[in-house]
Motif scaffolding. Structure first.
Motif, PDB file in Angstrom:
ATOM      1  N   GLY A   5       0.857  -1.166   0.000  1.00 31.79           N
ATOM      2  CA  GLY A   5       0.000   0.000   0.000  1.00 31.79           C
ATOM      3  C   GLY A   5       0.899   1.223   0.000  1.00 31.79           C
ATOM      4  N   PRO A  21      -4.147   6.266  -1.027  1.00 40.57           N
ATOM      5  CA  PRO A  21      -4.808   5.821   0.203  1.00 40.57           C
ATOM      6  C   PRO A  21      -5.753   4.633   0.037  1.00 40.57           C
ATOM      7  N   GLU A  22      -5.626   3.721   1.004  1.00 39.36           N
ATOM      8  CA  GLU A  22      -6.522   2.576   1.153  1.00 39.36           C
ATOM      9  C   GLU A  22      -6.578   1.653  -0.060  1.00 39.36           C
ATOM     10  N   GLN A  23      -5.527   1.668  -0.874  1.00 39.56           N
ATOM     11  CA  GLN A  23      -5.459   0.789  -2.041  1.00 39.56           C
ATOM     12  C   GLN A  23      -4.230  -0.099  -1.892  1.00 39.56           C
ATOM     13  N   TYR A  24      -4.384  -1.378  -2.227  1.00 39.06           N
ATOM     14  CA  TYR A  24      -3.307  -2.346  -2.053  1.00 39.06           C
ATOM     15  C   TYR A  24      -3.231  -3.261  -3.263  1.00 39.06           C
TER      16      TYR A  24
END
Length: 176
Positions: free
Chosen positions: A100, A105-108
């Motif tokens: 990540g 943000p908040e993405q993997y």
């Protein structure tokens, strides 16, 4: 110190190639302290100066691993500073890690990288170091050095996965 603004994709500053630090002075030490404040505030484990709009080759990392195996174990801070870091060599063996990024943000996504690497860098006092890294620290260091070169972790995944991830990010921003 200060919490800095973290640049997010598609900000063009994230594609900037950082310049080497000429002298490790009080100004650089302040940048390092601000970067740690910013990284801890954002609950990250690594931050490159380019992510906060500073085009210098500075990286901070703190894996904040728990003090024990217990569920509610507190993370132990072990702040690491890498000034002018460069990879000397990387292992032939690779592994995948679900990466990540504070700038995405908040993405993997699963990223394949060498499992180990050898690097050289300066510390906060300007002393030169060289060492071997493996595991999560090797992954984090490679990820942050990529940032200094204008490369994001999404550049290491397929176009289809990258497009899906960026579409999710856009949707998340619209609903926020």
């Amino acid at each position: 110190m200060a919490v800095l603004e973290i640049l997010e994709v598609p900000h063009p500053g994230l594609r900037a190639v950082a310049k080497p630090v000429e002298t490790v002075d009080d100004a650089v030490k302040k940048i390092v302290a601000d970067m740690f404040d910013t990284m801890y505030d954002a609950r990250g484990i690594g931050l490159a100066a380019t992510q906060v709009g500073i085009e210098q080759r500075i990286v901070v990392i703190d894996l904040q691993e728990p003090e024990s195996e217990e569920e509610d174990a507190k993370p132990v801070r072990k702040p690491l500073v890498y000034i002018n870091p460069e990879l000397i060599s990387v292992s032939e063996e690779t592994s995948f890690y679900n990466e990540g990024c504070l700038s995405i943000p908040e993405q993997y996504a699963e990223v394949e990288r060498p499992t180990g690497c050898r690097a050289r860098w300066l510390d906060e006092q300007g002393a030169a170091h060289e060492g071997d890294f493996d595991g999560l620290l090797a992954t984090a260091l490679q990820h942050e050095i990529d940032h200094l070169n204008g490369v994001l972790f999404i550049d290491h995944i397929s176009k289809l996965k990258r497009d899906m991830l960026l579409k999710k990010l856009t949707k998340m921003r619209k609903t926020a």
